[in-house]
Design a protein around this motif. Sequence first.
Motif, PDB file in Angstrom:
ATOM      1  N   GLY A 165       0.839  -1.186   0.000  1.00 23.11           N
ATOM      2  CA  GLY A 165       0.000   0.000   0.000  1.00 23.11           C
ATOM      3  C   GLY A 165       0.873   1.234   0.000  1.00 23.11           C
ATOM      4  O   GLY A 165       1.798   1.350   0.814  1.00 23.11           O
ATOM      5  N   ARG A 167       0.792   5.622  -0.282  1.00 19.02           N
ATOM      6  CA  ARG A 167      -0.093   6.784  -0.151  1.00 19.02           C
ATOM      7  C   ARG A 167       0.711   8.076  -0.252  1.00 19.02           C
ATOM      8  O   ARG A 167       1.777   8.206   0.344  1.00 19.02           O
ATOM      9  N   CYS A 207      -4.072   6.933  -2.997  1.00 15.42           N
ATOM     10  CA  CYS A 207      -3.720   5.698  -2.308  1.00 15.42           C
ATOM     11  C   CYS A 207      -3.640   4.573  -3.337  1.00 15.42           C
ATOM     12  O   CYS A 207      -4.581   4.394  -4.125  1.00 15.42           O
ATOM     13  N   ALA A 209      -2.542   0.428  -4.469  1.00 15.30           N
ATOM     14  CA  ALA A 209      -2.219  -0.965  -4.162  1.00 15.30           C
ATOM     15  C   ALA A 209      -1.398  -1.478  -5.333  1.00 15.30           C
ATOM     16  O   ALA A 209      -1.878  -1.501  -6.472  1.00 15.30           O
ATOM     17  N   TYR A 256      -4.549  -8.994   0.878  1.00 18.67           N
ATOM     18  CA  TYR A 256      -5.893  -8.806   0.341  1.00 18.67           C
ATOM     19  C   TYR A 256      -6.576 -10.153   0.093  1.00 18.67           C
ATOM     20  O   TYR A 256      -5.985 -11.085  -0.444  1.00 18.67           O
ATOM     21  N   SER A 279      -8.668  -2.964  -1.643  1.00 18.01           N
ATOM     22  CA  SER A 279      -8.976  -1.570  -1.327  1.00 18.01           C
ATOM     23  C   SER A 279      -9.794  -0.870  -2.393  1.00 18.01           C
ATOM     24  O   SER A 279     -10.419   0.157  -2.116  1.00 18.01           O
TER      25      SER A 279
END
Length: 358
Positions: A165, A167, A207, A209, A256, A279
Amino acid sequence: MNAKALIVGGGPAGAACAIGLARAGFPHLLVERARETGDAICGGFLSWRTLDRLAALGIEADALNPERLTQVRLFAGQRTATAALPRPALAVSRQRLDTLLLARAAAEGATIERGVAVRAIEGTQARTADGATLSVDTLFLASGKHDIRGLARPADARGRDPTLGLRVRLPASAALTHLLTGAIELHLFPGGYAGLCLQEDGSANLCMAVHRSRLDDAGNPEQLLTRLGNDLPALGDRLARADSAGPVDAIANVPYGWRAHDAPAGIVRLGDQAGVIPSLAGEGMGIAIASGMAAAGAYARDATMIGWQPRFARRLARPMGVASLVRRVVESRLAAPALFAARPALIEALARLTRVAS
């Protein structure tokens, strides 16, 4: 300690659980490792259903962000698709959400201790960084994506090419406000995707993934962001309209699709410790809050919590299954265009199907 219940983690799941236990009059202690509320790596999307749950906890939507999201936009290369959300949603920083939830929990009478880091869990005993041992009848594990020794999620849940992840916050600007007001954007690319929306202070939260192989190929997060901006016209346009970008924050090995189908006696997994939904569904915080509320209600009815974890896992089966399928489509070079051939009604239906049922 006099409490029979310990909540480890003061994020949305832990705070929601604390509010429920406090309202029911059950003694408990919530411990949070951070002394000050930070801004966790998070897409920041709150669905209409989650807003209803937050209202039941005493958190009004306008206190989080007065602006509403009514559309979702999908981008992949030159392709674009737009669909209406089933009901208005909003975006909020974790700092804002967590602050309000913990304040609500304290106002309801929850016992909260900050700066207490749990390093290991054995049975229903939690060992803290300062060497203390907290022994309780029931331990609610709400540590988010952070695993704790003794109750770590299985390593094979990460897969052969684990997901990271990433961001970055883009400062508020008139150009970004004009582009993003009222919509959440999903920018799709082989090996990952990026979500973009405006938060309560006007800044844009980007954000992502991304599979580790994609990051390794680019070199580092900053170089990956530059490459994506060059490869994806719409995302590049958004990045160009930002005066500057903050640092790229990262979290590794996000499992995930993983769900906790069971838990040891006396242990209750909440939030990302109960299940990690891809996500792109925008339901991670929804799961956290729903799990905290459901667990508190179940504990008030029967403190043994027998059978609660598998029941909640079944509740997550549909939204996580649908989200995992969509993720596989999104990350495929050949299948992703199918999303753009879909009618807006199908995209809206997917938004509904990835919500956690009441």
